[in-house]
Scaffold this active site. Sequence first.
Site, PDB file in Angstrom:
ATOM      1  N   LYS A  14      17.937  -3.573  41.127  1.00  0.00           N
ATOM      2  CA  LYS A  14      16.966  -3.007  40.187  1.00  0.00           C
ATOM      3  C   LYS A  14      16.216  -1.836  40.822  1.00  0.00           C
ATOM      4  CE  LYS A  14      18.556  -6.577  38.183  1.00  0.00           C
ATOM      5  NZ  LYS A  14      18.915  -7.062  36.872  1.00  0.00           N
TER       6      LYS A  14
HETATM    7  C1  LIG Z   1      18.946  -8.508  36.489  1.00  0.00           C
HETATM    8  C2  LIG Z   1      18.666  -8.852  35.086  1.00  0.00           C
HETATM    9  C3  LIG Z   1      18.087 -10.077  34.723  1.00  0.00           C
HETATM   10  C4  LIG Z   1      17.865 -11.210  35.689  1.00  0.00           C
HETATM   11  O1  LIG Z   1      17.159 -10.894  36.811  1.00  0.00           O
HETATM   12  P1  LIG Z   1      17.403 -11.750  38.175  1.00  0.00           P
HETATM   13  O2  LIG Z   1      16.315 -11.283  39.048  1.00  0.00           O
HETATM   14  O3  LIG Z   1      18.754 -11.396  38.670  1.00  0.00           O
HETATM   15  O4  LIG Z   1      17.293 -13.181  37.800  1.00  0.00           O
HETATM   16  C5  LIG Z   1      17.772 -10.279  33.394  1.00  0.00           C
HETATM   17  N1  LIG Z   1      18.024  -9.351  32.468  1.00  0.00           N
HETATM   18  C6  LIG Z   1      18.593  -8.171  32.770  1.00  0.00           C
HETATM   19  C7  LIG Z   1      18.818  -7.164  31.686  1.00  0.00           C
HETATM   20  C8  LIG Z   1      18.957  -7.888  34.087  1.00  0.00           C
HETATM   21  O5  LIG Z   1      19.547  -6.718  34.367  1.00  0.00           O
END
Ligand SMILES: *Cc1c(COP(=O)(O)O)cnc(C)c1O
Length: 422
Positions: free
Chosen positions: A206
């Site tokens: 992210k």
């Molecule tokens: C990465 C992601 C998640 C989940 O996040 P984690 O930290 O991996 O649990 C949820 N929704 C979207 C759109 C994502 O890209």
Amino acid sequence: MKSEKLAIDGGERAIRSELPKMYPGGMRIGSEEESAVIEVLRSKRLYRFYGPHLGPSKVDEFEAAFAGVMGSKYALAVSSGSAALMCGLAALGVGPGDEVVIPAYTWIATAEAVMAVGGVPVFAEVDDSLMVDPLDVEKKITPATKAIIPVHMRGLPCPMDRLVNTARRHGIKVLEDVAQADGGSYKGKHLGTWGDIGAFSFQFNKIITAGEGGAVITDDFDLYKRAMMYHDVGGGRRLKIPQEEILPGINVRMTEMQGAILSVQLTRLESLLADMRRNKRVLMNAVSESAEHCGAILTPCHDPEGDASVALIFMLPTSEMARKTASALKAEGAPASVLFDPAVVDYHVYYHWAPVINQRVWSEKGGPWRWNPNEVTYSQDMCPRTLSYLGRAVQVDVSPDLTDENLEELADAIQKVLSQVN
Ligand SMILES: *Cc1c(COP(=O)(O)O)cnc(C)c1O
């Protein structure tokens, strides 16, 4: 340049330099993060609520700074984006058999978070912006619907005014999934602040990251309190909630190390966004200039100013052309992919969500659907419009760390491929 032989046909690659890896905040980890972590280790206070010394915790500091940057009243840091979604859903009161409308294009975690609290995910189509289509969301609402989760995929803002309006008219709640769009906005207001609750992820892919992590933001103290109780089995007592009102929770707390790293990463957000936005504009021009030959169009964006700009996405007239374009771009050395290919399992598209669409659960007695009055079922072809758009869409990662030389080569690669694909 443009008529040069494609690398996929044995020609020379357009991209000779090594491109930076697509971990925006991760690639900028530096001495500030190092000292922040060392400070926590030396203090021996690794836990947010207590340790050998008291005083403000790193997680507290991060929460205050995050709420400040986003413009929300409350922020709660948690262990992951999935945990943030689950806390948000629990706070909104989503439980056994309640339907939650989610886009057919999102990371599978959105659907699994709904299932984890006992809810039934219901998929809505995306439109040509690749964001959830408000008209289809409306069609999917039933008396069993409790909430909708708009997802700001690949940094792009959903049309939040329309989605919030739809939800209000039906008396249902809005949980924004901002996992991929930290710092993005819609009509000048940060993503995550339009709905009742916003959920973020700080997993390594992210925009800002501590490897793992997440956060929930809201302006509603009651929702904050409920999320706080859900994320920490002792949360109710910590908030001095009367014993008679405390609800059960799970432990998905953030560690002090994560809080320390994220406070530093948050200071990098503005420049990360500025750099990705600058780079994306250069690459958008490259697509526009060669679009005429092959009919490529940039996907429309609901608010270009608010785009966090992690990806360049354009649509080809057919899925065959999109696959050829992505393969040819990859051969040139570009970080390109097609957003949907039935032959390639990718958990960003509902079509490939085997554990969800087959309604697999941990208990022999069945899962959320058993409590649902509408007998919701799924199939791989249930959102054909989504598959058609994603199948024709090609994505190129937009790293904030692309140099001018990288950008020039990447733009050349795009023009070279788009001027020859057919
Ligand atoms: C990465 C992601 C998640 C989940 O996040 P984690 O930290 O991996 O649990 C949820 N929704 C979207 C759109 C994502 O890209």
